[in-house]
Design an enzyme around this catalytic site. Structure first.
Site, PDB file in Angstrom:
ATOM      1  N   GLY A 171       3.327  82.678  23.703  1.00 53.07           N
ATOM      2  CA  GLY A 171       4.364  83.524  23.811  1.00 53.07           C
ATOM      3  C   GLY A 171       4.110  85.092  23.287  1.00 53.07           C
ATOM      4  N   SER A 181       7.631  90.373  21.614  1.00 54.90           N
ATOM      5  CA  SER A 181       7.576  91.216  20.472  1.00 54.90           C
ATOM      6  C   SER A 181       7.106  90.493  19.184  1.00 54.90           C
ATOM      7  CB  SER A 181       8.870  91.993  20.086  1.00 54.90           C
ATOM      8  OG  SER A 181       9.831  91.186  19.812  1.00 54.90           O
ATOM      9  N   TRP A 182       7.749  89.303  18.878  1.00 56.87           N
ATOM     10  CA  TRP A 182       7.376  88.647  17.506  1.00 56.87           C
ATOM     11  C   TRP A 182       5.867  87.935  18.020  1.00 56.87           C
ATOM     12  CZ3 TRP A 182       7.385  89.413  12.756  1.00 56.87           C
ATOM     13  CH2 TRP A 182       7.285  88.337  11.968  1.00 56.87           C
ATOM     14  N   LYS A 190      13.813  80.972  17.009  1.00 56.10           N
ATOM     15  CA  LYS A 190      15.041  80.863  16.198  1.00 56.10           C
ATOM     16  C   LYS A 190      15.981  80.386  17.146  1.00 56.10           C
ATOM     17  CE  LYS A 190      13.701  84.281  12.587  1.00 56.10           C
ATOM     18  NZ  LYS A 190      13.851  85.369  11.760  1.00 56.10           N
ATOM     19  N   SER A 208      12.503  89.300   9.231  1.00 53.57           N
ATOM     20  CA  SER A 208      11.277  90.003   9.816  1.00 53.57           C
ATOM     21  C   SER A 208      11.863  90.462  10.993  1.00 53.57           C
ATOM     22  CB  SER A 208      10.266  89.035   9.927  1.00 53.57           C
ATOM     23  OG  SER A 208      10.594  87.876  10.441  1.00 53.57           O
ATOM     24  N   LYS A 211      22.522  82.787  11.669  1.00 57.80           N
ATOM     25  CA  LYS A 211      22.584  84.289  11.476  1.00 57.80           C
ATOM     26  C   LYS A 211      22.731  84.932  12.601  1.00 57.80           C
ATOM     27  CE  LYS A 211      18.156  85.074  12.261  1.00 57.80           C
ATOM     28  NZ  LYS A 211      17.539  86.222  13.193  1.00 57.80           N
ATOM     29  N   ASP A 234      17.691  86.513   5.954  1.00 56.61           N
ATOM     30  CA  ASP A 234      17.560  86.782   7.023  1.00 56.61           C
ATOM     31  C   ASP A 234      18.743  87.228   7.711  1.00 56.61           C
ATOM     32  OD1 ASP A 234      16.256  86.534   9.762  1.00 56.61           O
ATOM     33  OD2 ASP A 234      15.851  84.413   9.798  1.00 56.61           O
ATOM     34  N   VAL A 281      15.957  88.038  25.747  1.00 52.83           N
ATOM     35  CA  VAL A 281      17.039  86.930  25.121  1.00 52.83           C
ATOM     36  C   VAL A 281      17.770  87.078  24.023  1.00 52.83           C
ATOM     37  CG1 VAL A 281      16.947  84.291  24.478  1.00 52.83           C
ATOM     38  CG2 VAL A 281      15.419  85.281  25.973  1.00 52.83           C
TER      39      VAL A 281
END
EC number: 1.1.1.94
Length: 338
Positions: free
Chosen positions: A9, A12-13, A110, A143, A196, A249, A284
């Site tokens: 993947g 961005s993260w 997540k 993060s 969250k 978070d 997403v």
């Protein structure tokens, strides 16, 4: 010690975690299903759609070939959207079977799987048999990729029932700007990470409607109570929710323009339709699907989650946000604790 790590993947993260691992001295292979994105990462060393104006190391490898990425990897990190976790896991099984490898599996996604409401580690465990993997470790916490890219101080959690596996991931990622704490409460960490995002949509909506800090603090505090209530019902340690993957978070996701869920809520608060918001975001928005899962789980378990219900009504039943807030405020009085 230098290890080969495959990162699945290149959003961005995913791409920033790959960059962290590369900076930490590991041999990192970043997998994407987009040849154009791979070419950009390998030739320009950029990923402009996801992290504008950031330069990746020339030693970071990108590829569309999953086998090439995974071959010889001691660890495989999933950072793909929740909706494709099962599909990518199935593809990985084919590769691992051919290579006869048994890597450590890590995930930094997540959410909950739509329909089954299963946590991501549960989905991975179902699809990747134990003879093709070691432990499954969850990497989660407050993060934003944009801030880790700038080497802002960031603290997150490595969670696994096997503490030694959590410590192994801790060593892979930790450096002078990214600090990792270990935890054995996988259920709590994944629950906090998923739910969250629902509260963040609500926080963004309050901002879009023009409400102030008092309202935002109220939403986050009572939202955390709902997250904890649901998590504990599924076996989570309540203390996890006052840690990095709980309140930590929640704070970062409910207060930052970097959060897609917050931005989605903000646009809804300004009067945009959900379809417009999704199209405008272009990425997403995990909280939308997670809200449906949270609502359905609360109904099944008989758990009181009024904020989640209100957000569900707005997202899925086209209810008016202001009217839902009014209904929340006019609920019968009750004790704060218990």
């Amino acid at each position: 010690m230098k290890e080969k790590v495959a990162v699945l993947g290149a959003g961005s993260w995913g791409s920033i975690l790959a960059s962290v691992l590369d900076e930490n001295g590991h041999d990192v292979w970043l997998w994407s299903n987009s040849q154009a994105q791979v070419d950009e990462l390998n030739n320009q060393h950029t990923n402009e759609r996801y992290i504008p104006n950031y330069k990746y190391s020339e030693t970071l490898h990108a590829t569309v070939d999953l086998k090439e990425a995974v071959d010889g990897a001691k660890a495989v990190l999933f950072v793909v959207p929740t909706k494709v976790i099962r599909l990518v896991a199935k593809q990985l099984v084919e590769v691992l079977s051919e290579l006869k490898q048994k890597p450590l599996i890590i995930h930094a996604s997540k959410g909950l799987e739509l329909g089954s409401h299963k946590r991501i580690s549960e989905v991975i465990a179902e699809e990747i048999p134990s003879d093709l993997r070691r432990e499954i470790v969850v990497l989660s916490g407050p993060s934003h990729a944009e801030e880790v890219a700038k080497k802002d101080i960031t603290l997150i959690t490595s969670a696994c029932e096997n503490l030694e596996a959590a410590k192994e991931v801790q060593k892979l990622f930790m450096n002078n700007y990214l600090r990792i704490y270990t935890n054995t409460d996988v259920i709590g960490v994944e629950t906090g990470a998923a739910f969250k995002n629902v509260v963040a949509i609500g926080a963004g909506a309050l901002h879009g409607l023009g409400y102030g800090d008092d309202a935002k603090a109220a939403l986050m505090t009572r939202g955390l109570a709902e997250i904890s209530r649901l998590g504990v019902a599924f076996g989570a340690d309540p203390l996890t929710f006052i840690g990095l993957s709980g309140v930590g978070d929640l704070i970062v996701t409910c207060t930052s323009v970097h959060s897609r869920n917050w931005r989605a809520g903000d646009q809804l608060g300004q009067g945009k339709k959900l379809d417009e918001v999704i199209e405008d975001m272009g990425m997403v928005i995990e909280g939308i699907n997670t809200c449906k899962a949270a609502y359905e789980l609360a109904q099944q378990k008989g758990i009181e989650m009024p904020i989640t219900e209100a957000i569900y009504h707005v997202l899925y039943e086209n209810k008016d946000i202001k009217e839902e807030i009014n209904l929340l405020m006019r609920r019968e009085g009750k004790a704060e604790l218990g």
